[in-house]
Design a protein around this motif. Structure first.
Motif, PDB file in Angstrom:
ATOM      1  N   THR A   1       0.819  -1.216   0.000  1.00 29.33           N
ATOM      2  CA  THR A   1       0.000   0.000   0.000  1.00 29.33           C
ATOM      3  C   THR A   1       0.848   1.260   0.000  1.00 29.33           C
ATOM      4  O   THR A   1       0.328   2.346  -0.166  1.00 29.33           O
ATOM      5  N   ASP A   2       2.146   1.102   0.161  1.00 31.74           N
ATOM      6  CA  ASP A   2       3.052   2.246   0.135  1.00 31.74           C
ATOM      7  C   ASP A   2       3.615   2.367  -1.276  1.00 31.74           C
ATOM      8  O   ASP A   2       4.474   1.591  -1.687  1.00 31.74           O
ATOM      9  N   ILE A   3       3.135   3.344  -2.000  1.00 32.76           N
ATOM     10  CA  ILE A   3       3.506   3.519  -3.411  1.00 32.76           C
ATOM     11  C   ILE A   3       5.012   3.736  -3.572  1.00 32.76           C
ATOM     12  O   ILE A   3       5.572   3.448  -4.627  1.00 32.76           O
ATOM     13  N   THR A   4       5.679   4.207  -2.530  1.00 35.83           N
ATOM     14  CA  THR A   4       7.120   4.450  -2.633  1.00 35.83           C
ATOM     15  C   THR A   4       7.924   3.158  -2.619  1.00 35.83           C
ATOM     16  O   THR A   4       9.119   3.170  -2.905  1.00 35.83           O
ATOM     17  N   LYS A   5       7.277   2.034  -2.304  1.00 37.58           N
ATOM     18  CA  LYS A   5       7.991   0.761  -2.209  1.00 37.58           C
ATOM     19  C   LYS A   5       7.723  -0.178  -3.382  1.00 37.58           C
ATOM     20  O   LYS A   5       8.186  -1.305  -3.386  1.00 37.58           O
TER      21      LYS A   5
ATOM     22  N   GLN B   1       5.969  -2.607 -11.513  1.00 34.39           N
ATOM     23  CA  GLN B   1       4.637  -2.494 -10.918  1.00 34.39           C
ATOM     24  C   GLN B   1       3.984  -1.176 -11.327  1.00 34.39           C
ATOM     25  O   GLN B   1       2.807  -1.140 -11.685  1.00 34.39           O
ATOM     26  N   PHE B   2       4.747  -0.101 -11.245  1.00 34.86           N
ATOM     27  CA  PHE B   2       4.207   1.209 -11.584  1.00 34.86           C
ATOM     28  C   PHE B   2       3.757   1.262 -13.041  1.00 34.86           C
ATOM     29  O   PHE B   2       2.667   1.746 -13.350  1.00 34.86           O
ATOM     30  N   ILE B   3       4.580   0.747 -13.943  1.00 36.94           N
ATOM     31  CA  ILE B   3       4.226   0.752 -15.369  1.00 36.94           C
ATOM     32  C   ILE B   3       2.981  -0.095 -15.615  1.00 36.94           C
ATOM     33  O   ILE B   3       2.069   0.324 -16.336  1.00 36.94           O
ATOM     34  N   ASP B   4       2.927  -1.289 -15.008  1.00 36.08           N
ATOM     35  CA  ASP B   4       1.733  -2.131 -15.177  1.00 36.08           C
ATOM     36  C   ASP B   4       0.500  -1.440 -14.618  1.00 36.08           C
ATOM     37  O   ASP B   4      -0.573  -1.458 -15.229  1.00 36.08           O
ATOM     38  N   TYR B   5       0.624  -0.805 -13.454  1.00 34.66           N
ATOM     39  CA  TYR B   5      -0.502  -0.078 -12.862  1.00 34.66           C
ATOM     40  C   TYR B   5      -0.994   1.005 -13.828  1.00 34.66           C
ATOM     41  O   TYR B   5      -2.196   1.109 -14.085  1.00 34.66           O
ATOM     42  N   LYS B   6      -0.081   1.798 -14.356  1.00 38.87           N
ATOM     43  CA  LYS B   6      -0.476   2.868 -15.282  1.00 38.87           C
ATOM     44  C   LYS B   6      -1.176   2.292 -16.512  1.00 38.87           C
ATOM     45  O   LYS B   6      -2.181   2.843 -16.966  1.00 38.87           O
ATOM     46  N   ASN B   7      -0.658   1.199 -17.045  1.00 38.07           N
ATOM     47  CA  ASN B   7      -1.285   0.583 -18.226  1.00 38.07           C
ATOM     48  C   ASN B   7      -2.655   0.012 -17.896  1.00 38.07           C
ATOM     49  O   ASN B   7      -3.597   0.159 -18.679  1.00 38.07           O
ATOM     50  N   TYR B   8      -2.783  -0.670 -16.752  1.00 39.23           N
ATOM     51  CA  TYR B   8      -4.065  -1.260 -16.378  1.00 39.23           C
ATOM     52  C   TYR B   8      -5.137  -0.202 -16.140  1.00 39.23           C
ATOM     53  O   TYR B   8      -6.315  -0.419 -16.431  1.00 39.23           O
TER      54      TYR B   8
ATOM     55  N   ASP C   1      -6.782  -6.909 -12.498  1.00 42.64           N
ATOM     56  CA  ASP C   1      -5.487  -6.573 -13.077  1.00 42.64           C
ATOM     57  C   ASP C   1      -4.755  -5.565 -12.196  1.00 42.64           C
ATOM     58  O   ASP C   1      -3.581  -5.741 -11.866  1.00 42.64           O
ATOM     59  N   VAL C   2      -5.455  -4.501 -11.821  1.00 42.22           N
ATOM     60  CA  VAL C   2      -4.852  -3.466 -10.976  1.00 42.22           C
ATOM     61  C   VAL C   2      -4.408  -4.065  -9.646  1.00 42.22           C
ATOM     62  O   VAL C   2      -3.295  -3.816  -9.176  1.00 42.22           O
ATOM     63  N   LEU C   3      -5.251  -4.887  -9.047  1.00 43.78           N
ATOM     64  CA  LEU C   3      -4.923  -5.483  -7.750  1.00 43.78           C
ATOM     65  C   LEU C   3      -3.722  -6.411  -7.847  1.00 43.78           C
ATOM     66  O   LEU C   3      -2.942  -6.522  -6.894  1.00 43.78           O
ATOM     67  N   SER C   4      -3.553  -7.074  -8.991  1.00 44.76           N
ATOM     68  CA  SER C   4      -2.428  -7.998  -9.139  1.00 44.76           C
ATOM     69  C   SER C   4      -1.082  -7.273  -9.097  1.00 44.76           C
ATOM     70  O   SER C   4      -0.048  -7.898  -8.904  1.00 44.76           O
TER      71      SER C   4
END
Length: 150
Positions: free
Chosen positions: A85-89, A94-101, A111-114
């Motif tokens: 839950t800490d975006i800095t970690k 992960q960040f790239i996949d999150y942005k794409n999802y 997808d986002v949760l994964s």
């Protein structure tokens, strides 16, 4: 299956509720009662059905999202998952996949949760079965999904 509040609604249930609500007709309320409470209202007196429709009011309660506390771990279908839950970690991957999802329409929460909830003992996408992870995410309570994903 009795799902009287957001704590009992999984992500998979939420998708089904969205499908039911997407068909705006005179059967929507009855279909929701059937899905959420297992009530076949087609043969019930209308007065009796109205008693149950008050039980659907929780669907409009977004306060539940604000009060949920995320856990460090979730066990789903025999697999223990660790949440980030800490975006800095999180990693760059992960960040790239999150942005794409989150660019997908509609967004698939699993997808986002994964990206943020991974099998214990693993690093993100290090060879575990991502398909199983996404399948398991469908079993998380929707309020956890909502809080974690956004």
């Amino acid at each position: 299956m009795d799902k009287r509040d957001w704590n009992n609604i999984t992500l998979k249930d939420w998708y089904e509720i969205q499908n039911i609500l997407s068909v705006e007709d005179e059967y929507t309320t009855f279909n929701l009662l059937d899905y959420l409470y297992g009530i076949d209202s087609s043969n019930m007196p209308l007065v009796e059905v109205y008693k149950y429709t008050n039980a659907l009011s929780f669907l409009n309660n977004t306060e539940a999202y604000k009060t949920i506390q995320l856990e460090d771990k979730y066990t789903i279908n025999g697999t223990t998952y660790v949440g980030f839950t800490d975006i800095t970690k999180i990693s760059v991957g992960q960040f790239i996949d999150y942005k794409n999802y989150t660019k997908e329409t509609p967004i698939k929460y699993e997808d986002v949760l994964s990206v943020f909830i991974i099998p214990e003992g693993h690093n993100y996408n290090d060879g575990y079965d991502m398909g199983k992870v996404k399948e398991d995410m469908l079993e998380l309570p929707f309020i956890v999904c909502q809080k974690c994903a956004f």
